[in-house]
Design a protein around this motif. Structure first.
Motif, PDB file in Angstrom:
ATOM      1  N   LYS A   1       0.840  -1.200   0.000  1.00 19.65           N
ATOM      2  CA  LYS A   1       0.000   0.000   0.000  1.00 19.65           C
ATOM      3  C   LYS A   1       0.878   1.254   0.000  1.00 19.65           C
ATOM      4  O   LYS A   1       1.954   1.265   0.596  1.00 19.65           O
ATOM      5  CB  LYS A   1      -0.872  -0.024   1.263  1.00 19.65           C
ATOM      6  CG  LYS A   1      -1.922   1.073   1.346  1.00 19.65           C
ATOM      7  CD  LYS A   1      -2.700   0.891   2.652  1.00 19.65           C
ATOM      8  CE  LYS A   1      -3.653   2.034   2.887  1.00 19.65           C
ATOM      9  NZ  LYS A   1      -4.291   1.949   4.209  1.00 19.65           N
TER      10      LYS A   1
ATOM     11  N   SER B   1       3.555   0.954   2.821  1.00 22.41           N
ATOM     12  CA  SER B   1       3.328  -0.233   3.662  1.00 22.41           C
ATOM     13  C   SER B   1       3.989  -1.438   3.005  1.00 22.41           C
ATOM     14  O   SER B   1       3.754  -1.719   1.821  1.00 22.41           O
ATOM     15  CB  SER B   1       1.826  -0.516   3.810  1.00 22.41           C
ATOM     16  OG  SER B   1       1.192   0.548   4.478  1.00 22.41           O
TER      17      SER B   1
ATOM     18  N   GLN C   1       4.913  -5.650   3.549  1.00 24.26           N
ATOM     19  CA  GLN C   1       4.543  -6.857   4.302  1.00 24.26           C
ATOM     20  C   GLN C   1       5.789  -7.731   4.506  1.00 24.26           C
ATOM     21  O   GLN C   1       6.499  -8.045   3.555  1.00 24.26           O
ATOM     22  CB  GLN C   1       3.486  -7.649   3.546  1.00 24.26           C
ATOM     23  CG  GLN C   1       3.013  -8.906   4.267  1.00 24.26           C
ATOM     24  CD  GLN C   1       1.978  -9.642   3.448  1.00 24.26           C
ATOM     25  OE1 GLN C   1       0.980  -9.064   3.046  1.00 24.26           O
ATOM     26  NE2 GLN C   1       2.231 -10.916   3.183  1.00 24.26           N
TER      27      GLN C   1
ATOM     28  N   TYR D   1       5.024  -1.265   8.529  1.00 23.82           N
ATOM     29  CA  TYR D   1       5.234  -2.705   8.408  1.00 23.82           C
ATOM     30  C   TYR D   1       3.903  -3.433   8.607  1.00 23.82           C
ATOM     31  O   TYR D   1       3.190  -3.166   9.567  1.00 23.82           O
ATOM     32  CB  TYR D   1       6.198  -3.205   9.485  1.00 23.82           C
ATOM     33  CG  TYR D   1       7.627  -2.778   9.321  1.00 23.82           C
ATOM     34  CD1 TYR D   1       8.065  -1.564   9.828  1.00 23.82           C
ATOM     35  CD2 TYR D   1       8.545  -3.592   8.683  1.00 23.82           C
ATOM     36  CE1 TYR D   1       9.381  -1.169   9.696  1.00 23.82           C
ATOM     37  CE2 TYR D   1       9.870  -3.210   8.559  1.00 23.82           C
ATOM     38  CZ  TYR D   1      10.282  -1.997   9.057  1.00 23.82           C
ATOM     39  OH  TYR D   1      11.588  -1.616   8.929  1.00 23.82           O
ATOM     40  N   VAL D   2       3.635  -4.388   7.743  1.00 25.12           N
ATOM     41  CA  VAL D   2       2.511  -5.309   7.953  1.00 25.12           C
ATOM     42  C   VAL D   2       3.144  -6.670   8.242  1.00 25.12           C
ATOM     43  O   VAL D   2       3.782  -7.268   7.383  1.00 25.12           O
ATOM     44  CB  VAL D   2       1.600  -5.396   6.707  1.00 25.12           C
ATOM     45  CG1 VAL D   2       0.443  -6.354   6.962  1.00 25.12           C
ATOM     46  CG2 VAL D   2       1.083  -4.022   6.344  1.00 25.12           C
TER      47      VAL D   2
ATOM     48  N   LYS E   1       2.900 -10.246   8.634  1.00 25.00           N
ATOM     49  CA  LYS E   1       1.926 -11.272   8.283  1.00 25.00           C
ATOM     50  C   LYS E   1       2.654 -12.559   7.926  1.00 25.00           C
ATOM     51  O   LYS E   1       3.328 -12.630   6.909  1.00 25.00           O
ATOM     52  CB  LYS E   1       1.071 -10.802   7.115  1.00 25.00           C
ATOM     53  CG  LYS E   1      -0.159 -11.656   6.859  1.00 25.00           C
ATOM     54  CD  LYS E   1      -1.063 -11.008   5.810  1.00 25.00           C
ATOM     55  CE  LYS E   1      -1.834  -9.835   6.392  1.00 25.00           C
ATOM     56  NZ  LYS E   1      -2.837  -9.303   5.454  1.00 25.00           N
TER      57      LYS E   1
ATOM     58  N   THR F   1      -1.416 -11.891  11.856  1.00 24.87           N
ATOM     59  CA  THR F   1      -0.417 -10.856  12.090  1.00 24.87           C
ATOM     60  C   THR F   1      -0.240 -10.657  13.577  1.00 24.87           C
ATOM     61  O   THR F   1      -1.207 -10.691  14.320  1.00 24.87           O
ATOM     62  CB  THR F   1      -0.889  -9.534  11.453  1.00 24.87           C
ATOM     63  OG1 THR F   1      -1.125  -9.774  10.076  1.00 24.87           O
ATOM     64  CG2 THR F   1       0.132  -8.448  11.617  1.00 24.87           C
TER      65      THR F   1
ATOM     66  N   LYS G   1       0.742  -8.226  16.688  1.00 21.11           N
ATOM     67  CA  LYS G   1       0.808  -6.800  17.026  1.00 21.11           C
ATOM     68  C   LYS G   1       2.217  -6.494  17.551  1.00 21.11           C
ATOM     69  O   LYS G   1       2.733  -7.219  18.378  1.00 21.11           O
ATOM     70  CB  LYS G   1      -0.231  -6.490  18.096  1.00 21.11           C
ATOM     71  CG  LYS G   1      -0.637  -5.026  18.155  1.00 21.11           C
ATOM     72  CD  LYS G   1      -1.845  -4.875  19.053  1.00 21.11           C
ATOM     73  CE  LYS G   1      -2.280  -3.436  19.080  1.00 21.11           C
ATOM     74  NZ  LYS G   1      -3.455  -3.249  19.911  1.00 21.11           N
TER      75      LYS G   1
ATOM     76  N   SER H   1      -4.967  -8.850  10.160  1.00 25.08           N
ATOM     77  CA  SER H   1      -4.813  -7.703   9.274  1.00 25.08           C
ATOM     78  C   SER H   1      -4.460  -6.418  10.007  1.00 25.08           C
ATOM     79  O   SER H   1      -5.076  -5.379   9.788  1.00 25.08           O
ATOM     80  CB  SER H   1      -6.105  -7.503   8.475  1.00 25.08           C
ATOM     81  OG  SER H   1      -6.426  -8.677   7.801  1.00 25.08           O
ATOM     82  N   GLN H   2      -3.522  -6.506  10.913  1.00 26.34           N
ATOM     83  CA  GLN H   2      -3.140  -5.318  11.703  1.00 26.34           C
ATOM     84  C   GLN H   2      -1.966  -4.616  11.038  1.00 26.34           C
ATOM     85  O   GLN H   2      -0.872  -5.152  10.960  1.00 26.34           O
ATOM     86  CB  GLN H   2      -2.757  -5.753  13.127  1.00 26.34           C
ATOM     87  CG  GLN H   2      -2.224  -4.647  14.007  1.00 26.34           C
ATOM     88  CD  GLN H   2      -3.303  -3.677  14.405  1.00 26.34           C
ATOM     89  OE1 GLN H   2      -4.383  -4.092  14.787  1.00 26.34           O
ATOM     90  NE2 GLN H   2      -3.034  -2.393  14.300  1.00 26.34           N
ATOM     91  N   ASP H   3      -2.189  -3.403  10.537  1.00 25.16           N
ATOM     92  CA  ASP H   3      -1.092  -2.595  10.024  1.00 25.16           C
ATOM     93  C   ASP H   3      -0.461  -1.870  11.199  1.00 25.16           C
ATOM     94  O   ASP H   3      -1.152  -1.267  12.003  1.00 25.16           O
ATOM     95  CB  ASP H   3      -1.609  -1.544   9.023  1.00 25.16           C
ATOM     96  CG  ASP H   3      -1.974  -2.185   7.700  1.00 25.16           C
ATOM     97  OD1 ASP H   3      -1.918  -3.416   7.638  1.00 25.16           O
ATOM     98  OD2 ASP H   3      -2.326  -1.453   6.764  1.00 25.16           O
TER      99      ASP H   3
ATOM    100  N   ASP I   1       2.212   0.993  12.278  1.00 31.09           N
ATOM    101  CA  ASP I   1       3.057   2.108  11.836  1.00 31.09           C
ATOM    102  C   ASP I   1       4.273   2.184  12.734  1.00 31.09           C
ATOM    103  O   ASP I   1       4.155   2.387  13.937  1.00 31.09           O
ATOM    104  CB  ASP I   1       2.236   3.403  11.935  1.00 31.09           C
ATOM    105  CG  ASP I   1       2.975   4.568  11.288  1.00 31.09           C
ATOM    106  OD1 ASP I   1       4.157   4.379  10.954  1.00 31.09           O
ATOM    107  OD2 ASP I   1       2.372   5.635  11.142  1.00 31.09           O
TER     108      ASP I   1
END
Length: 475
Positions: free
Chosen positions: A36, A43, A45, A79-80, A82, A94, A96, A107-109, A111
């Motif tokens: 993204k 972003s 992954q 960073y994602v 996953k 993912t 945290k 699906s936690q993005d 920052d």
């Protein structure tokens, strides 16, 4: 995928690729996916938290330079985290990032500022409280090819080891499984391969670990809820050496996690080296899917050294220690200690020590005295596998027949005799004996021992079986 995110990341990668080692680029940047781009934030992954932490520890500066070059000073990196779930759940998940909350979320993005300098590295070899991000090989430099002498008993295994060291992951010997009895040099050869690879390919990450320690690390990772970091740590190794892999027997959780690690390494052209006290076909309580993978490469046996090799080993040991010894004494020791290299070297060390401490000249008589005592004190414990083989050979049947569920009288009696001698000659528990002899329980072993005692006193033919086998198994 957002094409803008991809183009930004591609430009960053071209800069990064020109400024780091090719192997590091392949390991740490090729697996990253651009997902993204919005509000001047890219972003990306990454496959695990361990992976993110390693990037932040080692490559944060180059990431910052690449991103700033591409997007300016206001650039942000997201960073994602996953990682694909290898345990049967369909959804990837993912973790945290903030250390205060390690719960898994979908699906936690996250920052993460580019100046985060102190992530906690999930390296199972790091001692708590000691800052050390480098993956040490755990290899012993004393175990090298130079002092692993070649003979008929080890030629195949040694030459296969050299081939692997010359081209790790690039031969058909992957995995390379080295198997054989106690003290024949399995661990020595495994270390020698690792050391040679480190010399030839310093950029490769080589890691030696015992199966017992690997199991303990896995158990700890489950307790601490960071199993995925554990998996990823092992997935980034270029050459993984696991000693005494038979120790995984019966440990289904550890076998499962090793299966996934093995697959990842093998598919990515990484080298796996294993040692075991038995061939794959003789391993008990190892999952079939894992055994089949052990057979993908080469299984090379180390056998007891012949007389000439034993003499060479002794001469090499004496030369390394700067000790001179008459030829006839060396040959006497080599002739009388035949079982394994460890006992052979132990005997010569005892002989030198006796001579030195008691100020005695090394003579044939002193050698006889030491060897007699040494052989008497170092006789090996008979293994359950060996007992089953001796009993099976005696009754002219396969070990698989002895272990089968059949109730035919002669097979049942052979099985009971194997259990009886396993209890007599080993320190194994009744449960362990039962598990290894046809997956029976401890009550079956207890019943077998009582039956053998009873039949020995009432049945003349059966008593002869017991006496014959006792002679064959006598230490």
């Amino acid at each position: 995928m957002d094409i803008t995110a991809q183009s930004v990341w591609d430009n960053c990668l071209s800069f990064i690729k020109d400024n780091i080692q090719p192997q590091a680029y392949k390991t740490w940047f090729e697996p990253i996916i651009a997902v993204k781009f919005s509000d001047n934030a890219l972003s990306i992954q990454v496959p695990s938290k361990f992976f993110y932490e390693w990037l932040e520890e080692h490559y944060v500066k180059i990431l910052k330079v690449a991103l700033t070059k591409e997007l300016g000073e206001s650039a942000k990196l997201v960073y994602v985290i996953k990682m694909e779930n290898t345990y049967g759940n369909k959804q990837p998940f993912t973790e945290k990032i903030p250390s205060s909350n390690r719960s898994a979320v979908k699906s936690q993005d996250v920052d993460i500022p580019l100046n985060n300098k102190n992530p906690e590295l999930k390296n199972p070899f790091v001692i708590p409280g000691i800052r050390n991000v480098k993956i040490e090989s755990q290899l012993n430099p004393n175990y090298n090819f130079e002092n692993f002498l070649e003979g008929d008993s080890n030629r195949l295994a040694r030459n296969a080891g050299i081939a692997v060291a010359n081209k790790p992951g690039g031969t058909s010997f992957n995995p390379l499984l080295i198997f054989g009895g106690v003290g024949l040099g399995k661990t020595h050869l495994a270390h020698a391969i690792g050391i040679d690879i480190k010399d030839k390919y310093p950029e490769k990450t080589v890691l030696y670990i015992s199966a017992e320690k690997f199991t303990q690390q896995y158990i700890d990772s489950v307790k601490k809820n960071n199993r995925n970091d554990f998996i990823h740590f092992y997935q980034i190794i270029d050459v993984l050496i696991i000693d005494d892999v038979q120790f995984l027997s019966g440990k289904t959780g550890t076998q499962d996690v090793f299966f996934h690690i093995f697959n990842h390494l093998h598919q990515n052209g990484k080298q796996v080296i294993l040692t075991s006290d038995k061939a794959p076909v003789d391993m008990q309580d190892i999952e079939q899917r894992l055994l089949s993978r052990f057979k993908w490469g080469l299984s090379a046996e180390l056998q007891s050294p012949d007389f000439e090799t034993r003499v060479s080993i002794l001469k090499n040991k004496l030369y390394r220690d700067g000790v001179e010894m008459p030829e006839d004494i060396i040959e006497y020791v080599a002739k009388h200690i035949k079982t394994n290299v460890r006992e052979l070297e132990g005997a010569i060390i005892s002989l030198i020590a006796q001579s030195s401490f008691n100020k005695k000249e090394i003579t044939i008589n002193l050698a006889k005295e030491i060897v007699e005592k040494f052989v008497k004190n170092t006789k090996r414990e008979v293994s359950i596998d060996y007992i089953q083989k001796v009993v099976s050979d005696y009754f002219q049947m396969d070990v698989s027949t002895l272990q089968s569920k059949t109730r035919k009288r002669h097979i049942v009696q052979a099985r009971q005799l194997a259990m009886f001698f396993a209890k007599k000659y080993t320190k194994a528990s009744l449960a362990s004996i039962g598990s290894q002899i046809g997956k029976r329980d401890h009550a079956t072993v207890l019943h077998a021992c009582k039956t053998v005692d009873n039949l020995s006193s009432t049945d003349k033919q059966f008593r002869k079986y017991v006496e014959d086998l006792a002679k064959k198994l006598a230490l």
